[in-house]
Design an enzyme around this catalytic site. Structure first.
Site: not given
Ligand code: ZN
Length: 214
Positions: A26, A171
Site C-alpha cells: 500500500d 507498504h
Molecule cells: Zn494506506
C-alpha cells in the site's frame, strides 16, 4: 473469504484456505522502495498487488506504469490517503474517481479494486464501489512495517502470522509523504519470500480473488 457487512459493504479479507498466499503493498509508488520491491518480485517470479495513492501516481508516473507493466495488480487507495470515516459522499466520490482516472490514464490499466486507507470504510462507499464495479480488499494481517521495526523483525512477524489464504499487508510507500522511507520493507521481502516458500506456501495473484473479473 468475504466479510459481509450490511452497512459497510463486503470486502475480501482472505483467500481460499489452501497453500496460496497474496502479497499486497500500500501507499506507493515510492521512488526507492517500489523499484527495489519490483526487482525482488521479478527475480523470484512472485505476483503482488499495489494499492496506490493517486497523488503519488501523479508524482511518479514511470513507477506506476512499471508496476502495471510487470503484471502486478494496481488498485485504488484514494487520491490523498483520506480517512473515509470523516469523509462525506461527495469527497469519497471525488477521491475514488480522481484516483481511478489517474491510474487509468498513466498506466493504461483500469483499476478494479479498492482498499480503504487505515481499513476504515464508510456507508457512502458501498454505492460508489458497486457503481465502479470494484472489489474491496481488506487484509488477513499486517505487521506494522510502517513503524520501521527493523528488517529482520518485519520478516519474523510475517513468518509467524502466515496462514493458508492469507492476504498480507505491507507498504511500499507512505500515504502522506511521497518521500517516505519504506526500505526496511523492501529489504525484508527476499527473506519473507524465502520463509513462505520453505513453509510450503505459493504466491498467487490477488486478481484471482476479484469478484468481477470480466
Ligand atoms: Zn494506506
Amino acid at each position: 473469504m468475504m466479510g459481509m457487512d450490511l452497512i459497510f459493504g463486503p470486502s475480501v479479507e482472505r483467500g481460499p484456505r489452501d497453500n496460496r498466499i497474496y502479497l499486497t503493498f500500500d501507499d506507493g509508488p515510492n521512488k526507492r522502495a517500489t523499484p527495489a520491491i519490483l526487482e525482488t518480485l521479478a527475480g523470484s517470479r512472485v505476483p503482488a498487488a499495489f494499492f496506490m495513492v493517486g497523488d503519488h501516481v501523479r508524482r511518479f508516473p514511470t513507477l506506476a506504469r512499471r508496476v502495471a507493466g510487470e503484471g502486478h495488480l494496481v488498485g485504488n487507495h484514494t487520491y490523498n490517503h483520506v480517512k473515509l470515516h470523516f469523509a462525506g459522499p461527495e469527497r469519497i466520490r471525488i477521491q475514488l474517481k480522481k484516483t481511478h482516472e489517474t491510474i487509468e490514464s498513466i498506466t493504461g490499466v483500469t483499476p478494479r479494486s479498492f482498499r480503504a486507507p487505515h481499513g476504515y470504510r464508510s456507508p457512502f462507499l458501498i454505492s460508489r464501489i458497486l457503481e465502479m464495479r470494484y472489489t474491496v480488499f481488506g487484509w488477513t494481517f499486517g505487521v506494522f512495517d510502517t513503524a520501521k521495526p527493523g528488517v529482520e523483525e518485519i520478516r519474523r512477524r510475517v513468518r509467524k502470522r502466515l496462514r493458508p489464504g492469507a492476504i498480507v499487508l505491507l507498504h511500499d510507500g507512505d500515504g502522506y509523504d511521497p518521500e517516505g522511507d519504506r526500505m526496511q520493507t523492501a529489504d525484508a521481502l527476499p527473506g519473507i519470500i524465502e520463509d513462505a516458500r520453505s513453509a510450503g506456501y505459493e504466491f498467487a495473484p490477488l486478481s484471482e480473488l476479484l469478484r468481477n473479473r470480466s
